[in-house]
Design an enzyme around this catalytic site. Sequence first.
Site, short mmCIF file in Angstrom:
data_model
loop_
_atom_site.label_atom_id
_atom_site.label_comp_id
_atom_site.label_asym_id
_atom_site.label_seq_id
_atom_site.Cartn_x
_atom_site.Cartn_y
_atom_site.Cartn_z
N CYS A 122 19.51 -9.35 -22.51
CA CYS A 122 20.44 -8.80 -21.53
C CYS A 122 19.99 -9.05 -20.09
O CYS A 122 20.79 -8.94 -19.16
CB CYS A 122 20.63 -7.30 -21.76
SG CYS A 122 21.28 -6.91 -23.39
N HIS A 269 23.31 -4.13 -15.32
CA HIS A 269 23.72 -4.61 -16.63
C HIS A 269 24.54 -3.54 -17.32
O HIS A 269 24.19 -2.36 -17.28
CB HIS A 269 22.47 -4.96 -17.44
CG HIS A 269 22.69 -5.04 -18.91
ND1 HIS A 269 23.68 -5.81 -19.47
CD2 HIS A 269 22.04 -4.45 -19.94
CE1 HIS A 269 23.63 -5.70 -20.78
NE2 HIS A 269 22.65 -4.87 -21.09
N ASN A 300 29.16 -4.08 -23.85
CA ASN A 300 27.90 -4.69 -23.44
C ASN A 300 27.90 -6.14 -23.87
O ASN A 300 27.86 -6.45 -25.06
CB ASN A 300 26.74 -3.92 -24.09
CG ASN A 300 25.36 -4.51 -23.75
OD1 ASN A 300 25.26 -5.59 -23.20
ND2 ASN A 300 24.33 -3.78 -24.11
#
Length: 352
Positions: A122, A269, A300
């Site tokens: 990520c 993020h 996500n």
Amino acid sequence: MVSIAINKGHQNIAMLGIGAYRPQRLVSNAEVCEVLDSTPEWIFERTGIHNRRWISGDETLRTMAVAAGNRALNNTGIDRSKIGALIFCTSSWLKLTPHGAPTVAADLGMNGIPAFDLTSGCGGFGYGLGVATDMIRSGSAEYILVIGAETMTVGLDPKDRGTAMIFGDGAGAVVVGPSEENGISPTVWGSDGENAEAIAQDVDFLEFMNKAQRLQGTDPEVEPVGRMSLHMEGPKVFRWAAVTLPRALSSAIELSGVAKEDIEIFIPHQANARINELMKKNLGLADDIPMANDIENTGNTSAASIPLAMEEMLVSGKAKGGQLALLLGFGAGLSYAGQVVVLPPAPAEPSF
């Protein structure tokens, strides 16, 4: 003594344009709960997610990356013949060999340029942006296309309460190049390999192949081969994020040379809305500073989440090109990367 030549690059660098691609299929919490033992309300309370995008039809990681890259190039107006490298930030490419970036570069009409995959979970986009900036500053390239793209749903167990409700698919890209004023601060990055298994693939490739070979010819109803999937220890990751990320954000601001009060936009993020709110509070950012919340309807998307969230804020008017933003990506590794940046112009060709 022979003197070996060195490259001379540009000191002032910025994101010159942005592009994104969002899959057509919108998946609600209710649809996820048809398989997952949960409720739509519980999912939203724990994650901040109402919907996410999943690939369907002929959409693939390759087509999404190319679409986002094309839009970034079109929105920037830089001739693609000037692009000196492509950095493909992803953990979802389905083959170790060949890696994805050269194929994506060829599809974008830039066959032959340096093109490589960068896998940092990520935090991948932040790593890619940092590498691109340093490459341009050192003279390795003048313009670089950075793409963050993921098909997280390919590796999900739809019954896993720790992951199935969180992840989505998508792609975002930026063109990085010289500018009159510097628009990308030095990168603050790091990793914690001691806790890396908190986010992990449940079986490695060799183990999976050996299992498949052992079960060849057996009844899959009795003993299925199964599939490789991603698993996450949510509470452990949350604790790590709560301790590590505020320090990283403070370091990013300090290293950038700007004051905390100068930050106009916060784009973390899109991992979990609760974590993002906690980071904003612990950092002491003003309550009225806009914070990206693309997770609510995108989920996500790992390395794609920051460029997707950035594009959403620019398209919706929550942020404007030229504003000062704080970025931070974090996740698998456990790793993180953050920068203070000047936002690129709003895209003329948006993903919505």
